[in-house]
Design a protein around this motif. Structure first.
Motif, PDB file in Angstrom:
ATOM      1  N   LEU A  51     -23.600 136.892 -45.705  1.00 21.03           N
ATOM      2  CA  LEU A  51     -22.556 136.053 -45.880  1.00 21.03           C
ATOM      3  C   LEU A  51     -23.666 134.600 -45.095  1.00 21.03           C
ATOM      4  N   GLY A  52     -24.220 135.153 -44.229  1.00 17.87           N
ATOM      5  CA  GLY A  52     -25.566 134.161 -43.775  1.00 17.87           C
ATOM      6  C   GLY A  52     -26.165 133.403 -44.852  1.00 17.87           C
ATOM      7  N   LEU A  53     -25.689 133.357 -46.394  1.00 14.20           N
ATOM      8  CA  LEU A  53     -26.724 132.702 -47.012  1.00 14.20           C
ATOM      9  C   LEU A  53     -25.485 131.950 -47.516  1.00 14.20           C
ATOM     10  N   LEU A  54     -24.842 131.667 -47.332  1.00 13.94           N
ATOM     11  CA  LEU A  54     -23.455 130.889 -47.182  1.00 13.94           C
ATOM     12  C   LEU A  54     -23.785 129.746 -45.634  1.00 13.94           C
ATOM     13  N   PRO A  55     -22.811 128.535 -45.888  1.00 12.46           N
ATOM     14  CA  PRO A  55     -22.749 127.845 -44.855  1.00 12.46           C
ATOM     15  C   PRO A  55     -22.492 128.222 -44.138  1.00 12.46           C
ATOM     16  N   GLY A  56     -23.173 128.712 -42.284  1.00 10.89           N
ATOM     17  CA  GLY A  56     -22.191 128.922 -41.770  1.00 10.89           C
ATOM     18  C   GLY A  56     -21.793 130.702 -41.929  1.00 10.89           C
ATOM     19  N   GLY A  57     -21.729 131.106 -42.976  1.00  8.47           N
ATOM     20  CA  GLY A  57     -20.834 132.939 -43.093  1.00  8.47           C
ATOM     21  C   GLY A  57     -21.291 133.342 -41.796  1.00  8.47           C
ATOM     22  N   GLY A  58     -22.045 134.001 -42.245  1.00 10.01           N
ATOM     23  CA  GLY A  58     -22.920 135.289 -41.163  1.00 10.01           C
ATOM     24  C   GLY A  58     -22.418 134.742 -39.523  1.00 10.01           C
ATOM     25  N   SER A  59     -22.457 133.654 -39.160  1.00 16.70           N
ATOM     26  CA  SER A  59     -22.252 132.822 -37.808  1.00 16.70           C
ATOM     27  C   SER A  59     -20.214 133.155 -37.881  1.00 16.70           C
ATOM     28  N   PHE A  60     -19.654 132.852 -39.023  1.00 19.41           N
ATOM     29  CA  PHE A  60     -18.036 132.505 -38.350  1.00 19.41           C
ATOM     30  C   PHE A  60     -17.466 134.356 -38.662  1.00 19.41           C
ATOM     31  N   TYR A  61     -18.303 135.641 -40.076  1.00 20.09           N
ATOM     32  CA  TYR A  61     -18.266 136.765 -39.834  1.00 20.09           C
ATOM     33  C   TYR A  61     -17.825 137.516 -38.441  1.00 20.09           C
ATOM     34  N   GLY A  62     -19.382 136.301 -37.501  1.00 21.12           N
ATOM     35  CA  GLY A  62     -20.302 137.833 -36.561  1.00 21.12           C
ATOM     36  C   GLY A  62     -18.700 137.295 -35.714  1.00 21.12           C
ATOM     37  N   ARG A  63     -18.056 136.514 -35.684  1.00 20.22           N
ATOM     38  CA  ARG A  63     -17.132 135.810 -34.310  1.00 20.22           C
ATOM     39  C   ARG A  63     -17.612 134.282 -33.728  1.00 20.22           C
ATOM     40  N   GLU A  64     -18.830 133.976 -34.495  1.00 15.33           N
ATOM     41  CA  GLU A  64     -19.549 133.154 -33.087  1.00 15.33           C
ATOM     42  C   GLU A  64     -19.166 131.367 -34.363  1.00 15.33           C
ATOM     43  N   TYR A  65     -18.514 130.738 -33.753  1.00 13.40           N
ATOM     44  CA  TYR A  65     -17.528 129.958 -33.887  1.00 13.40           C
ATOM     45  C   TYR A  65     -18.106 128.569 -34.370  1.00 13.40           C
ATOM     46  N   GLY A  66     -18.612 128.512 -32.993  1.00 13.77           N
ATOM     47  CA  GLY A  66     -20.044 127.528 -32.851  1.00 13.77           C
ATOM     48  C   GLY A  66     -21.098 127.276 -33.258  1.00 13.77           C
ATOM     49  N   GLY A  68     -21.396 128.660 -36.170  1.00  9.19           N
ATOM     50  CA  GLY A  68     -20.832 129.210 -37.572  1.00  9.19           C
ATOM     51  C   GLY A  68     -20.869 127.538 -38.046  1.00  9.19           C
ATOM     52  N   VAL A  69     -19.898 126.080 -37.240  1.00  9.44           N
ATOM     53  CA  VAL A  69     -20.453 124.446 -36.943  1.00  9.44           C
ATOM     54  C   VAL A  69     -21.544 124.191 -37.354  1.00  9.44           C
ATOM     55  N   VAL A  70     -22.212 124.947 -36.457  1.00 11.19           N
ATOM     56  CA  VAL A  70     -24.045 124.070 -36.307  1.00 11.19           C
ATOM     57  C   VAL A  70     -24.613 124.822 -37.571  1.00 11.19           C
ATOM     58  N   ASN A  71     -24.274 126.086 -37.688  1.00 11.06           N
ATOM     59  CA  ASN A  71     -25.371 126.863 -39.273  1.00 11.06           C
ATOM     60  C   ASN A  71     -24.616 125.828 -39.865  1.00 11.06           C
ATOM     61  N   LEU A  72     -23.233 125.354 -40.328  1.00 10.95           N
ATOM     62  CA  LEU A  72     -22.515 124.475 -41.838  1.00 10.95           C
ATOM     63  C   LEU A  72     -23.593 123.023 -41.653  1.00 10.95           C
ATOM     64  N   LEU A  73     -23.033 122.922 -40.649  1.00 13.19           N
ATOM     65  CA  LEU A  73     -24.108 121.397 -41.062  1.00 13.19           C
ATOM     66  C   LEU A  73     -25.257 121.500 -41.212  1.00 13.19           C
ATOM     67  N   PHE A  74     -26.071 122.577 -40.683  1.00 12.38           N
ATOM     68  CA  PHE A  74     -27.299 122.275 -41.120  1.00 12.38           C
ATOM     69  C   PHE A  74     -28.106 123.166 -42.643  1.00 12.38           C
ATOM     70  N   TRP A  75     -27.218 123.884 -43.303  1.00 13.43           N
ATOM     71  CA  TRP A  75     -26.863 124.726 -44.156  1.00 13.43           C
ATOM     72  C   TRP A  75     -28.175 123.081 -45.380  1.00 13.43           C
ATOM     73  N   PRO A  76     -28.542 123.320 -46.051  1.00 14.82           N
ATOM     74  CA  PRO A  76     -29.125 125.036 -46.363  1.00 14.82           C
ATOM     75  C   PRO A  76     -30.038 125.766 -45.389  1.00 14.82           C
ATOM     76  N   LEU A  77     -31.103 124.924 -44.352  1.00 10.27           N
ATOM     77  CA  LEU A  77     -32.266 125.674 -42.976  1.00 10.27           C
ATOM     78  C   LEU A  77     -31.781 126.334 -42.420  1.00 10.27           C
TER      79      LEU A  77
END
Length: 141
Positions: A51-66, A68-77
């Motif tokens: 799920l980490g390959l999706l925007p913020g997916g790995g962090s959201f799945y791992g209950r790291e919501y903050g 996840g938002v940062v990773n969503l914003l910096f996807w695909p990096l």
């Protein structure tokens, strides 16, 4: 995007993009419980990584919501670190769940042993021997 903003984004993402995961002692402890069939699996680490390959997916799945938002914003990096974050966060969740489960099992067995001693079904020598067995059974290393 200006170079200054890009540099700030990279520094922020590197500082906040990865979940902390387990230290080496915790990893060894979880591995030990897994080998003994005592581990609790609340989150699948492989799913967290995928799920980490999706925007913020790995962090959201791992209950790291903050994160996840940062990773969503910096996807695909964020694909560079979010699969690791999802994996590590899943292992950390499983570790915490396993520790709680093992502690509860140990407490239940010791309570039963205490009850036997209190009812004089066993003597102090038997109690001590059985308690050592319980501690050895549930202590990680």
């Amino acid at each position: 995007m200006s170079p200054r903003i890009l540099l700030a984004a990279i520094v922020i993402s590197l500082g906040t993009g990865c979940a902390t995961g387990l230290n080496s002692a915790q990893k060894a402890e979880l591995d030990h419980y897994e080998a003994r069939g005592l581990a609790v699996v609340e989150k699948n680490p492989g799913t967290g990584a995928a799920l980490g390959l999706l925007p913020g997916g790995g962090s959201f799945y791992g209950r790291e919501y903050g994160f996840g938002v940062v990773n969503l914003l910096f996807w695909p990096l964020s694909i560079l670190w979010d699969p690791i974050s999802g994996y590590d966060a899943s292992r950390a969740i499983n570790y915490q769940a396993t520790k709680a489960h093992v502690d509860k099992l140990k407490e239940k067995e010791i309570q039963a042993l205490d009850d036997q001693l209190g009812a004089k079904q066993i003597d102090l020598a038997q109690y001590t021997l059985e308690k050592r067995k319980i501690e050895k059974k549930f202590d990680a290393l």
